[in-house]
Design a protein around this motif. Structure first.
Motif, mmCIF file in Angstrom:
data_model
loop_
_atom_site.group_PDB
_atom_site.id
_atom_site.type_symbol
_atom_site.label_atom_id
_atom_site.label_comp_id
_atom_site.label_asym_id
_atom_site.label_seq_id
_atom_site.Cartn_x
_atom_site.Cartn_y
_atom_site.Cartn_z
ATOM 1 N N GLN A 40 0.846 -1.206 0.000
ATOM 2 C CA GLN A 40 0.000 0.000 0.000
ATOM 3 C C GLN A 40 0.876 1.249 0.000
ATOM 4 N N LYS A 106 -5.226 -0.962 -1.538
ATOM 5 C CA LYS A 106 -5.460 0.450 -1.236
ATOM 6 C C LYS A 106 -4.175 1.242 -1.495
ATOM 7 N N SER A 109 -5.318 7.625 0.886
ATOM 8 C CA SER A 109 -6.540 8.390 0.587
ATOM 9 C C SER A 109 -6.227 9.777 0.016
ATOM 10 N N SER A 205 -9.034 1.222 14.514
ATOM 11 C CA SER A 205 -7.941 0.775 13.646
ATOM 12 C C SER A 205 -7.747 -0.741 13.799
ATOM 13 N N ASN A 207 -5.982 -2.934 12.282
ATOM 14 C CA ASN A 207 -4.652 -3.561 12.143
ATOM 15 C C ASN A 207 -3.645 -3.135 13.206
ATOM 16 N N LYS A 217 4.524 -1.052 13.599
ATOM 17 C CA LYS A 217 4.312 0.356 13.959
ATOM 18 C C LYS A 217 4.731 0.508 15.412
#
Ligand code: BYC
Length: 311
Positions: A40, A106, A109, A205, A207, A217
């Protein structure tokens, strides 16, 4: 080693903050999570070339044109490092591209919004690259080695991108009333979509839990969004622009700003293909892929000829 020992070895490496490398054993879901996120990310870099590429021929001076060209070229390079990092997890470049072009994968955005004026080049560099760095500085310490190493170089280049964007905004904000209004308009349009780049709030969220557990992360979507707001408000104030958020207020107790909630319904629409430019962006990628067919065929023919000569 049996399965339990392999899993223990993996956990042990994470606990010691050692990188997981391509040949190391890793849980299937860790591999899948990384392929999803890294691809992504790669798609975002490549699709991200489109809104800015749109302004290369209309940059207001030769200097601005050269800088913008270099920036867009950098984004293509970032896509390449990231596709290569994803390939080390056992997925082919063709499959990754297929996922993008079929609309399955994805990409950020933010690239589904139009770039309507030259000031948008400033807003993208300042805000979008600024948000990207905020996220990517953390990813330099992500647990998967090839991803972490790709991030080191990407962050250096993103930092130049952020500064060039802020410089464009500073010059416009100090220019004629029309130029300042153009800069303010770009900030108004890009502010909320930039905050959405960090992803949904932590509570929504899906994930994040695994990402944090596996040290993919190291900070949450909300933590990074808050840090971005704290860093950006003084920059806007310095050049006399106004953040379009009536709820923005310094909070002494938390030593950070309180700010309004992005429109999550708009975000959901955009990530599911219904943003202002989704169709245009994917259409441009599909066309580039079709137009490049002869180049791929020629490269493959050349490679097999060389193999024959070498044999
Ligand atoms: N856009 O569980 P969550 C750049 C999806 S631009 C689209 O929180 P996660 C550049 C998410 O994928 C930045 N989709 O997910 C700058 C998930 O759907 P799936 C590119 C989004 O992964 C200038 C669902 O929503 N950077 O580099 O924990 C010029 C639930 O979200 C977005 C990166 O990609 C979004 N904004 O966190 C050119 C950084 N947000 O996959 C280029 C690496 C969420 O389950 N990526 N979704 O179907 C990340 O750090 C994380 O993937 C995210 C999302 C923070 C983006």
């Amino acid at each position: 080693m049996d399965a339990t020992a392999l899993a223990a070895n993996f956990e042990n490496k994470l606990a010691k903050n050692e990188n997981i490398e391509p040949k190391d054993w890793m849980p299937d879901n860790y591999r899948k999570h990384l392929i999803r996120q890294i691809s992504q990310h790669a798609h975002s870099e490549v699709v991200g070339m489109l809104p800015e590429g749109n302004w290369i021929t209309r940059a207001p001076s030769l200097r601005r044109k050269m800088v913008l060209l270099a920036k867009v070229q950098d984004e293509g390079g970032h896509g390449l490092y990231l596709y290569s990092a994803a390939e080390t997890l056992g997925i082919s470049r063709e499959e990754l591209l297929h996922q993008l072009l079929s609309g399955k994968a994805k990409y950020s955005s933010i690239f589904n919004y139009p770039t309507l004026s030259w000031a948008d080049m400033g807003a993208i560099g300042w805000l979008v690259d600024g948000a990207a760095i905020m996220n990517q500085v953390m990813l330099q310490r992500t647990s998967y080695g090839p991803y972490a190493r790709a991030m080191v170089r990407i962050c250096k280049e993103e930092s130049f991108h952020q500064r060039q964007g802020y410089e464009i905004m500073s010059v416009l904000a100090a220019g004629s009333p029309e130029q300042k209004a153009m800069a303010q308009d770009a900030l108004n349009r890009f502010w909320w979509p930039t905050l959405m780049m960090f992803g949904p709030s932590d509570a929504n969220s899906a994930n994040s839990e695994n990402a944090i557990k596996w040290k993919i992360k190291r900070e949450s979507n909300d933590q990074l969004r808050q840090r971005f707001v704290n860093q950006t408000i003084p920059q806007a104030e310095l050049i006399g622009l106004t953040i379009p958020d009536a709820q923005l207020k310094w909070n002494e107790a938390k030593q950070g700003y309180d700010f309004g909630e992005p429109d999550w319904e708009e975000f959901n629409q955009v990530i599911h293909g219904n943003g202002p430019c989704n169709k245009e962006r994917l259409g441009a990628r599909l066309k580039a892929h079709d137009d490049g067919k002869w180049v791929r065929e020629a490269a493959a023919a050349y490679a097999s000829k060389r193999k024959l000569v070498a044999a």
